[in-house]
Design a protein around this motif. Structure first.
Motif, PDB file in Angstrom:
ATOM      1  N   ASP A   1     -29.684  43.494  24.910  1.00 50.79           N
ATOM      2  CA  ASP A   1     -30.292  42.920  26.115  1.00 50.79           C
ATOM      3  C   ASP A   1     -30.895  41.537  25.862  1.00 50.79           C
TER       4      ASP A   1
ATOM      5  N   CYS B   1     -30.753  52.229  19.951  1.00 50.33           N
ATOM      6  CA  CYS B   1     -31.452  50.999  20.367  1.00 50.33           C
ATOM      7  C   CYS B   1     -30.563  49.759  20.282  1.00 50.33           C
TER       8      CYS B   1
ATOM      9  N   ASP C   1     -35.914  47.703  20.109  1.00 49.38           N
ATOM     10  CA  ASP C   1     -36.329  48.714  21.082  1.00 49.38           C
ATOM     11  C   ASP C   1     -35.485  48.509  22.327  1.00 49.38           C
ATOM     12  N   GLN C   2     -34.662  49.490  22.670  1.00 45.48           N
ATOM     13  CA  GLN C   2     -33.852  49.453  23.890  1.00 45.48           C
ATOM     14  C   GLN C   2     -33.103  48.129  24.069  1.00 45.48           C
TER      15      GLN C   2
END
Ligand code: ADP
Ligand code: MG
Length: 368
Positions: free
Chosen positions: A23, A43, A211-212
């Motif tokens: 992301d 993740c 994280d994510q």
């Protein structure tokens, strides 16, 4: 000497269908460094590593290896090699043939291949196994063959995806030592992936916590451990007691917070600007929770009840309950007390980290 950048990611995104796996990542890896992508399963570590290796393509953003955009299919000339958890050796080839394979693909002269294979096999301590097949070797030995096969081509960057994940604990520890030594010897940039925080701490020059699909913090193992910037990082790296509270006032780098245990001061994480009455979290390592006679010099002190006790060898872990919260303290040696005892506990404000609220850590159970 000027810093040379071996890997650079600029605003890299990757989706699978509508799911965002990576992301918007920015990352710079310097030449010769051992850098680890660390985070729980799912993740986005493997996806990131595969994109650096050219095995997966980002939906947007740029990836440069050794200053070159990773757009063209570079084939055997690509500057990276990958090592996987499952070794991926050719079962019908001997150790020597497995290791020579990449050089044969590059059509190097036979004599050069033989020399380089012999050298790398010696470096990895496999000389006695050179004529064996993979099935005749232990997991640790097979992973050493996979490393030799990747290193023999002299890649600019070696990418390792949980390479020790299939080994038992003892062999994993042994191989961690070997890997660290090997990386220093060959001087090649390593980008390593693991979900094991202790492994990341042991091996890395720099840890990139994910994280994510995002990078949430990057730094040396000591920095990440001592100055976590979020509750997620405090909880994931090492052990942490995490307490919810409400922010009161700020004095320089410290802030005062009202919690179920009372009012206490903590050191505000870099860049965090809490407002009055805002929900925040406080994080304290078990080794910084002081008990009884060790409390001299503490900035906060209270009285609780011992609710569990474990001797870990070297330290005792003491569970302390007060006002519905349970905290854990690590004290050196054997704790002189028993469950049900009353105990005074506390800490220094400098050891208490004041962090942004995060729903995942606000259940007030303290130690995760
Ligand atoms: P990690 O290595 O950190 O465990 P991955 O990079 O393998 O994570 O995966 C990140 C997320 O992307 C996961 O939720 C995973 O299920 C998803 N994912 C990975 N590869 C694919 C794929 N080829 N197709 C669909 N989803 C994928
Ligand atoms: Mg993975």
């Amino acid at each position: 000497m000027a810093k040379v950048v071996d890997v650079e990611l600029q605003a890299v995104f990757k989706r699978f269908g509508s799911f965002v796996a990576v992301d918007g990542i920015d990352l710079t890896v310097e030449r010769g460094h051992f850098v680890t992508l660390l985070g729980p399963s799912g993740c986005g570590k493997t996806t990131t590593l595969r994109m650096i290796g050219g095995l997966e393509y980002p939906d947007s953003g740029n990836i440069l290896v050794a200053g070159q955009h990773l757009s063209a299919d570079l084939g055997a000339a690509r500057p990276t090699r990958m090592v996987f958890q499952n070794y991926a050796l050719f079962p019908h080839m001997t150790v020597a043939e497995n290791v020579a394979f990449g050089l044969r693909m590059q059509k190097l002269p036979k004599a050069d291949i033989a020399t380089r294979v012999r050298e790398i096999i010696a470096l990895l301590g496999l000389t006695d196994h050179i004529a064996k097949y993979p099935r005749q070797m232990s997991g640790g030995q097979q992973q050493r063959v996979a490393l030799a096969r990747a290193l023999v081509t002299r890649p600019r960057v070696l990418l390792l995806d949980e390479p020790l994940g299939a080994l038992d604990l003892k062999m994993r520890k042994h191989m961690q030592n070997e890997l660290k030594k090997l990386q220093r010897e060959v001087g090649i940039t390593f980008v390593y992936v693991t979900h094991d925080q202790a492994e990341a701490m042991f091996l890395s020059d720099s840890i990139v916590v994910m994280d994510q699909g995002r990078i949430v913090q990057q730094g040396t193992p000591a920095d990440i451990y001592r100055y976590p910037q979020t509750a997620y990082v405090a909880d994931f790296i090492g052990e942490a007691n995490i307490l919810p509270g409400s922010f009161d006032t700020r004095q320089g780098d410290e802030g005062s917070v009202t919690t179920a245990l009372g009012v206490m001061r903590g050191s505000i994480a870099a860049g965090f600007q809490p407002q009055a009455q805002q929900r925040v979290l406080l994080s304290i390592r078990p080794e910084h929770v002081l008990l009884g006679a060790a409390l001299g010099g503490a900035d906060f002190a209270a009285i609780g009840k011992v609710v569990d006790l474990a001797y870990l060898g070297g330290v005792s872990r003491v569970g302390i309950a007060m006002n519905g919260l349970t905290l854990h303290a690590d004290c050196p040696g054997l704790f002189q007390g028993a469950e049900g005892d009353t105990v005074s506990f506390g800490w220094k404000a400098a050891d208490l980290r004041l962090l942004a609220h995060d729903d995942r850590f606000s259940d007030g159970k303290g130690d995760a």
